[in-house]
Design a protein around this motif. Sequence first.
Motif, PDB file in Angstrom:
ATOM      1  N   MET A 178      29.167 -11.558   1.493  1.00  0.00           N
ATOM      2  CA  MET A 178      29.951 -12.803   1.510  1.00  0.00           C
ATOM      3  C   MET A 178      29.702 -13.571   2.808  1.00  0.00           C
ATOM      4  N   VAL A 179      29.823 -14.879   2.710  1.00  0.00           N
ATOM      5  CA  VAL A 179      29.602 -15.752   3.863  1.00  0.00           C
ATOM      6  C   VAL A 179      30.689 -15.540   4.904  1.00  0.00           C
ATOM      7  N   LYS A 180      30.281 -15.550   6.183  1.00  0.00           N
ATOM      8  CA  LYS A 180      31.233 -15.516   7.292  1.00  0.00           C
ATOM      9  C   LYS A 180      31.174 -16.855   8.007  1.00  0.00           C
ATOM     10  N   LEU A 181      32.305 -17.279   8.518  1.00  0.00           N
ATOM     11  CA  LEU A 181      32.392 -18.582   9.163  1.00  0.00           C
ATOM     12  C   LEU A 181      32.608 -18.457  10.664  1.00  0.00           C
ATOM     13  N   SER A 182      32.177 -19.483  11.389  1.00  0.00           N
ATOM     14  CA  SER A 182      32.486 -19.605  12.806  1.00  0.00           C
ATOM     15  C   SER A 182      33.984 -19.879  12.963  1.00  0.00           C
ATOM     16  N   LYS A 183      34.469 -19.764  14.173  1.00  0.00           N
ATOM     17  CA  LYS A 183      35.892 -20.045  14.436  1.00  0.00           C
ATOM     18  C   LYS A 183      36.247 -21.479  14.025  1.00  0.00           C
ATOM     19  N   ARG A 184      35.349 -22.407  14.313  1.00  0.00           N
ATOM     20  CA  ARG A 184      35.576 -23.816  13.970  1.00  0.00           C
ATOM     21  C   ARG A 184      35.726 -23.997  12.459  1.00  0.00           C
ATOM     22  N   LEU A 185      34.770 -23.474  11.692  1.00  0.00           N
ATOM     23  CA  LEU A 185      34.830 -23.620  10.238  1.00  0.00           C
ATOM     24  C   LEU A 185      35.977 -22.808   9.635  1.00  0.00           C
ATOM     25  N   GLN A 186      36.293 -21.685  10.248  1.00  0.00           N
ATOM     26  CA  GLN A 186      37.413 -20.868   9.768  1.00  0.00           C
ATOM     27  C   GLN A 186      38.722 -21.641   9.899  1.00  0.00           C
ATOM     28  N   THR A 187      38.851 -22.382  10.983  1.00  0.00           N
ATOM     29  CA  THR A 187      40.051 -23.206  11.191  1.00  0.00           C
ATOM     30  C   THR A 187      40.147 -24.288  10.131  1.00  0.00           C
ATOM     31  N   ILE A 188      39.019 -24.927   9.832  1.00  0.00           N
ATOM     32  CA  ILE A 188      38.993 -25.953   8.780  1.00  0.00           C
ATOM     33  C   ILE A 188      39.361 -25.336   7.431  1.00  0.00           C
ATOM     34  N   ALA A 189      38.770 -24.187   7.128  1.00  0.00           N
ATOM     35  CA  ALA A 189      39.048 -23.500   5.852  1.00  0.00           C
ATOM     36  C   ALA A 189      40.532 -23.208   5.690  1.00  0.00           C
ATOM     37  N   GLY A 190      41.188 -22.898   6.798  1.00  0.00           N
ATOM     38  CA  GLY A 190      42.615 -22.573   6.744  1.00  0.00           C
ATOM     39  C   GLY A 190      43.482 -23.725   6.272  1.00  0.00           C
ATOM     40  N   TYR A 191      42.990 -24.941   6.392  1.00  0.00           N
ATOM     41  CA  TYR A 191      43.759 -26.113   5.964  1.00  0.00           C
ATOM     42  C   TYR A 191      43.488 -26.515   4.519  1.00  0.00           C
ATOM     43  N   VAL A 192      42.522 -25.892   3.880  1.00  0.00           N
ATOM     44  CA  VAL A 192      42.213 -26.236   2.487  1.00  0.00           C
ATOM     45  C   VAL A 192      43.167 -25.479   1.561  1.00  0.00           C
ATOM     46  N   ALA A 241      34.782 -20.716  -2.181  1.00  0.00           N
ATOM     47  CA  ALA A 241      34.531 -20.376  -3.590  1.00  0.00           C
ATOM     48  C   ALA A 241      34.432 -18.866  -3.778  1.00  0.00           C
ATOM     49  N   GLU A 242      33.782 -18.167  -2.850  1.00  0.00           N
ATOM     50  CA  GLU A 242      33.668 -16.707  -2.941  1.00  0.00           C
ATOM     51  C   GLU A 242      35.034 -16.041  -2.958  1.00  0.00           C
ATOM     52  N   ARG A 243      35.997 -16.646  -2.313  1.00  0.00           N
ATOM     53  CA  ARG A 243      37.337 -16.063  -2.215  1.00  0.00           C
ATOM     54  C   ARG A 243      38.305 -16.650  -3.230  1.00  0.00           C
ATOM     55  N   LYS A 266      22.860 -20.841  -4.436  1.00  0.00           N
ATOM     56  CA  LYS A 266      22.153 -20.002  -5.402  1.00  0.00           C
ATOM     57  C   LYS A 266      22.206 -18.531  -5.021  1.00  0.00           C
ATOM     58  N   LEU A 267      22.059 -18.224  -3.731  1.00  0.00           N
ATOM     59  CA  LEU A 267      22.142 -16.834  -3.269  1.00  0.00           C
ATOM     60  C   LEU A 267      23.508 -16.229  -3.566  1.00  0.00           C
ATOM     61  N   ALA A 268      24.529 -17.073  -3.471  1.00  0.00           N
ATOM     62  CA  ALA A 268      25.893 -16.601  -3.736  1.00  0.00           C
ATOM     63  C   ALA A 268      26.221 -16.571  -5.225  1.00  0.00           C
ATOM     64  N   GLY A 269      25.335 -17.115  -6.047  1.00  0.00           N
ATOM     65  CA  GLY A 269      25.587 -17.149  -7.489  1.00  0.00           C
ATOM     66  C   GLY A 269      26.745 -18.038  -7.864  1.00  0.00           C
ATOM     67  N   LEU A 270      26.891 -19.154  -7.128  1.00  0.00           N
ATOM     68  CA  LEU A 270      28.059 -20.005  -7.326  1.00  0.00           C
ATOM     69  C   LEU A 270      27.713 -21.393  -7.857  1.00  0.00           C
ATOM     70  N   SER A 307      27.924 -22.666 -10.659  1.00  0.00           N
ATOM     71  CA  SER A 307      28.878 -23.240 -11.612  1.00  0.00           C
ATOM     72  C   SER A 307      30.137 -23.764 -10.927  1.00  0.00           C
ATOM     73  N   VAL A 308      30.320 -23.390  -9.671  1.00  0.00           N
ATOM     74  CA  VAL A 308      31.531 -23.799  -8.931  1.00  0.00           C
ATOM     75  C   VAL A 308      31.205 -24.821  -7.845  1.00  0.00           C
ATOM     76  N   VAL A 309      30.088 -24.633  -7.150  1.00  0.00           N
ATOM     77  CA  VAL A 309      29.713 -25.508  -6.037  1.00  0.00           C
ATOM     78  C   VAL A 309      28.521 -26.371  -6.439  1.00  0.00           C
ATOM     79  N   SER A 310      28.728 -27.667  -6.436  1.00  0.00           N
ATOM     80  CA  SER A 310      27.675 -28.617  -6.803  1.00  0.00           C
ATOM     81  C   SER A 310      27.079 -29.221  -5.531  1.00  0.00           C
ATOM     82  N   VAL A 311      25.787 -28.993  -5.312  1.00  0.00           N
ATOM     83  CA  VAL A 311      25.100 -29.539  -4.136  1.00  0.00           C
ATOM     84  C   VAL A 311      24.511 -30.890  -4.494  1.00  0.00           C
TER      85      VAL A 311
END
Length: 257
Positions: free
Chosen positions: A1-15, A36-38, A62-66, A68-72
């Motif tokens: 699973m993807v790991k985030l930097s502190k900066r991106l982790q903070t942003i993720a917390g607000y979603v 999406a993974e979570r 594509k590596l995450a197999g996502l 159908s959920v994440v549109s680039v």
Amino acid sequence: MVKLSKRLQTIAGYVPEGARLADIGSDHALLPVYLAERGRVSFAVAGEINAGPLAAADKQVKLAGLGSVVSVRQGDGLAVIGPGEADVVTIAGMGGSLIATILEEGSAKLAGVRKLVLQPNVAEDQVRRWLTAHDWVLEDETIVEEDGKYYEVLSAVRHPEPLHANAELYRPRPLEGCGMLESDELVRFGPYLTLRPNDVFFRKWASEADKLDRIAEGMARGGTEAAAQRRKEFEAERDRIKEVMRCLQKAKPSSSS
């Protein structure tokens, strides 16, 4: 699973849970893939204008197999989404002026959006001004330090009475020993960050004061009347930053740890 930097982790917390996310300037699509993974988002758009980051984002999804959920998608700013397609928008890792421009130019796409999570690298005040001018209300903000850099993350929402809410948020406040913390200063320093200043906040503004000091020193060597006037302005700005920080530290000693 993807790991985030502190900066991106903070942003993720607000979603919020179950969001339909548009991540603008998504780079490697780390944020939407992480969420999406979570199972935190029901759908996400990873928007990117440049071919290199776009390819990296596509590979990550594509590596995450996502797929159908994440549109680039490739496009400029909010052009990558249709009206009502997303209810949360994140924009991170660029200047505050550019973030404000992206929001302004794509304002028609914000009709169904209920939350903006924005992380300007500089000029945070320009983002706060845009939000206020367009009836968004800042609900929270966080400052983090990573690799010697300081990042402010701003979370803004729709509000039934935005004019009243913003007037209260930026109402001048008495600051013991410093007179009033004026509205413009709250826009600059952050209305929530000044209520609960921490060590990172104080380090950021000490760094900003040092920068102004170095600029003023350079002006002193200019020798012209205009340079002398500019030097006084920089010195006054530096002194006010130091004064506000000193008074905030005195007023909230327990919150700076």
